[in-house]
Enzyme design. Structure first.
Site, PDB file in Angstrom:
ATOM      1  N   HIS A  42      33.984   8.285  23.903  1.00 18.60           N
ATOM      2  CA  HIS A  42      34.076   9.713  24.232  1.00 18.60           C
ATOM      3  C   HIS A  42      35.325  10.319  23.585  1.00 18.60           C
ATOM      4  O   HIS A  42      36.405  10.274  24.144  1.00 18.60           O
ATOM      5  CB  HIS A  42      34.135   9.884  25.744  1.00 18.60           C
ATOM      6  CG  HIS A  42      33.936  11.299  26.195  1.00 18.60           C
ATOM      7  ND1 HIS A  42      33.181  11.619  27.303  1.00 18.60           N
ATOM      8  CD2 HIS A  42      34.371  12.480  25.713  1.00 18.60           C
ATOM      9  CE1 HIS A  42      33.173  12.924  27.472  1.00 18.60           C
ATOM     10  NE2 HIS A  42      33.902  13.474  26.514  1.00 18.60           N
ATOM     11  N   ASN A  76      30.513  18.879  20.301  1.00 17.84           N
ATOM     12  CA  ASN A  76      30.911  20.276  20.513  1.00 17.84           C
ATOM     13  C   ASN A  76      31.981  20.730  19.525  1.00 17.84           C
ATOM     14  O   ASN A  76      33.067  21.153  19.892  1.00 17.84           O
ATOM     15  CB  ASN A  76      31.342  20.523  21.956  1.00 17.84           C
ATOM     16  CG  ASN A  76      32.421  19.571  22.434  1.00 17.84           C
ATOM     17  OD1 ASN A  76      32.607  18.494  21.887  1.00 17.84           O
ATOM     18  ND2 ASN A  76      33.142  19.979  23.471  1.00 17.84           N
ATOM     19  N   ASP A 125      28.220  17.673  25.883  1.00 18.74           N
ATOM     20  CA  ASP A 125      29.549  17.544  26.479  1.00 18.74           C
ATOM     21  C   ASP A 125      30.311  18.863  26.383  1.00 18.74           C
ATOM     22  O   ASP A 125      30.234  19.578  25.381  1.00 18.74           O
ATOM     23  CB  ASP A 125      30.346  16.441  25.790  1.00 18.74           C
ATOM     24  CG  ASP A 125      31.655  16.177  26.503  1.00 18.74           C
ATOM     25  OD1 ASP A 125      31.615  15.895  27.710  1.00 18.74           O
ATOM     26  OD2 ASP A 125      32.712  16.271  25.858  1.00 18.74           O
ATOM     27  N   HIS A 171      33.295  10.777  31.927  1.00 22.41           N
ATOM     28  CA  HIS A 171      34.546  11.042  32.658  1.00 22.41           C
ATOM     29  C   HIS A 171      34.360  11.297  34.155  1.00 22.41           C
ATOM     30  O   HIS A 171      34.689  12.368  34.681  1.00 22.41           O
ATOM     31  CB  HIS A 171      35.320  12.213  32.024  1.00 22.41           C
ATOM     32  CG  HIS A 171      34.488  13.391  31.581  1.00 22.41           C
ATOM     33  ND1 HIS A 171      33.543  13.996  32.386  1.00 22.41           N
ATOM     34  CD2 HIS A 171      34.482  14.086  30.413  1.00 22.41           C
ATOM     35  CE1 HIS A 171      32.989  15.000  31.733  1.00 22.41           C
ATOM     36  NE2 HIS A 171      33.541  15.080  30.531  1.00 22.41           N
ATOM     37  N   ASP A 179      38.243  10.518  26.457  1.00 22.39           N
ATOM     38  CA  ASP A 179      37.964  11.956  26.327  1.00 22.39           C
ATOM     39  C   ASP A 179      39.087  12.621  25.521  1.00 22.39           C
ATOM     40  O   ASP A 179      39.574  13.707  25.873  1.00 22.39           O
ATOM     41  CB  ASP A 179      37.809  12.616  27.701  1.00 22.39           C
ATOM     42  CG  ASP A 179      37.233  14.032  27.608  1.00 22.39           C
ATOM     43  OD1 ASP A 179      36.774  14.421  26.520  1.00 22.39           O
ATOM     44  OD2 ASP A 179      37.258  14.752  28.619  1.00 22.39           O
ATOM     45  N   HIS A 184      44.585  19.649  21.354  1.00 21.51           N
ATOM     46  CA  HIS A 184      44.768  21.099  21.336  1.00 21.51           C
ATOM     47  C   HIS A 184      46.129  21.410  20.718  1.00 21.51           C
ATOM     48  O   HIS A 184      47.082  20.636  20.859  1.00 21.51           O
ATOM     49  CB  HIS A 184      44.705  21.697  22.745  1.00 21.51           C
ATOM     50  CG  HIS A 184      43.348  21.642  23.368  1.00 21.51           C
ATOM     51  ND1 HIS A 184      42.279  22.363  22.889  1.00 21.51           N
ATOM     52  CD2 HIS A 184      42.882  20.949  24.445  1.00 21.51           C
ATOM     53  CE1 HIS A 184      41.210  22.115  23.631  1.00 21.51           C
ATOM     54  NE2 HIS A 184      41.551  21.268  24.576  1.00 21.51           N
TER      55      HIS A 184
END
Length: 438
Positions: free
Chosen positions: A64, A98, A155, A245, A320, A324
């Site tokens: 993930h 995504n 996701d 998750h 996950d 950012h």
């Protein structure tokens, strides 16, 4: 010229192997010789690496991850993501769809495969369940299969329409695709920033109730059970359903019951969810780095996650990994983007929080970080046998280190673990015939 790893602790849960020994790898990257208890005599030109008792394990696999390419390369690229993965001990990762645009067709899959061919880390591509992940029309599952896709997921969201979700389950089963669910009832979570409870009320942030996750899992498990009882899938394969998750006590209990009922249900947990809880945000200076989805839950749910790891309900640890940029995190928490990076801290957190506390063994940790994720994704099991491809991770379980920005290989720095001292670290990988050390 071959490569010899001498004086290693050979640890492979798939073979119930835990022994001192050495391994020789030939020029083609295949295992040539395994020696238990004694070193291997080098040949002329061999590269000899003395591991001095460090662990030589199957390459870790993170099922993930988000590498943001295409569309948001300012956060992460395939190259920088692969560098972070290698530094964390991962020889393979599965990328969520995504991106911008969403990976909802073979064209997007082909883009990732083409641009990652030369990277030292294997990249598996997870296709979107629905077109543009809007939850309205199914993506072309059959075409995915022809491009080697093994799993589908929307996701970042979840299909809210139960009829569309039913079709997704049946359609995926036709092709034996793994269905990965980001379990979230968006009507309950809309506008929420963190876990709903006393802490969110104290801080004045809108909460996301824990039931937003478990309600979605409950719906899906009921559908799986109904389809199995009525044999309505029209498929040669029983649906395989995986909870991404997982974060709450009720969710863990639902997975436990689904397994007991004989359904093919699995789940993963992130290191930040079994390490932190919602109360940790109160004293945090960098509150934006504590904002993620699903949100950090209560202490009770955190303990339930640990219990689920210990008793085997939870099958895998996945990061996950969600990079950012600074401006997306260094802002008021209710404006921060959801998610944190995790590839480079996963081993350290797992050993520090679980192994060093004697909650699980190191062998169980490798199972959670490598063996099980590969099995769930339908990938080949890594074996320490002559003729097999060398896909390896080197771990120093005794290494004590501190997480600092300048050491991170990811393009982003959004982690709540900056400044945290951890025990246990990956020190190298061997994959695709290449040895990469710290």
């Amino acid at each position: 010229m071959g490569t010899i790893f001498q004086n290693a602790r050979l640890l492979n849960p798939a073979e119930q192997l835990d022994a001192e020994g050495s391994m020789r790898i030939d020029e083609a990257g295949l295992i040539e010789q395994l020696s238990l208890g004694s070193p291997i005599a080098p040949r002329e030109g061999d590269r000899v690496i003395d591991l001095e008792g460090k662990v030589l394990a199957p390459g870790l696999f993170d099922m993930h991850c988000h590498f943001r390419e295409p569309g948001q390369e300012y956060k992460e690229t395939l190259e920088s993501g692969a560098a972070a993965a290698a530094r964390g001990g991962f020889t393979g990762v599965a990328l969520m769809p995504n991106t911008r645009p969403v990976i909802d067709s073979p064209l997007g899959v082909a883009y990732i495969r083409h641009h990652s061919a030369s990277l030292p880390v294997d990249l598996e591509v997870i296709g979107a369940m629905t077109v543009e992940s809007k939850g309205e029309a199914l993506a072309p599952f059959g075409k995915y299969c022809s491009y080697g896709v093994k799993a589908v997921s929307d996701d970042g969201t979840a299909i809210q329409n139960t009829q569309i979700m039913r079709l997704a389950i049946e359609y995926a089963a036709n092709f034996d695709l793994l269905l990965i669910q980001h379990a979230e009832d968006r009507y309950l979570s809309s506008g929420g920033v963190m876990n709903e409870g006393a802490t969110s009320a104290t801080l004045g942030f809108k909460g996301i109730p824990e039931v937003a996750e478990s309600i979605m899992i409950g719906r899906d498990v009921q559908m799986l059970s109904w389809l199995k009882r009525n044999k309505l899938s029209g498929s040669m394969h029983e649906p395989r359903y995986h909870v991404a998750h997982i974060s709450t006590a009720e969710s863990v209990d639902q997975v436990r019951k689904a397994k007991a009922a004989g359904l093919k249900v699995t789940c993963e947990v992130t290191p930040h969810h079994f390490t932190l809880c919602d109360e940790d945000i109160v004293e945090a200076v960098d509150k934006g780095n504590y904002i993620m989805k699903p949100p950090l839950a209560s202490k009770e749910s955190r303990q339930a996650l640990i219990d689920g790891i210990v008793d085997g309900t939870i099958d895998a640890i996945a990061t996950d990994h969600a990079p950012h940029a600074k401006h997306e995190k260094e802002c008021p928490p209710d404006q921060a983007s959801f998610g944190i990076i995790g590839l480079e801290t996963s081993v350290g957190l797992t050993i520090t929080e679980l192994v060093d506390r004697k909650l699980i063994t190191l062998s169980r940790a490798i199972e959670l970080l490598s063996t099980n994720p590969r099995r769930i994704m339908g990938l080949d099991t890594i074996l320490f046998r002559a003729g097999e491809k060398a896909n390896l991770c080197i771990i120093d379980p005794e290494c004590t280190w501190t997480v600092v920005e300048e050491d991170l290989h990811s393009k982003s720095r959004n982690t709540p673990f900056l400044g945290r001292t951890l025990k246990g670290r990956a020190t190298g990988i061997f994959n695709k015939g290449r040895y990469i050390a710290e």
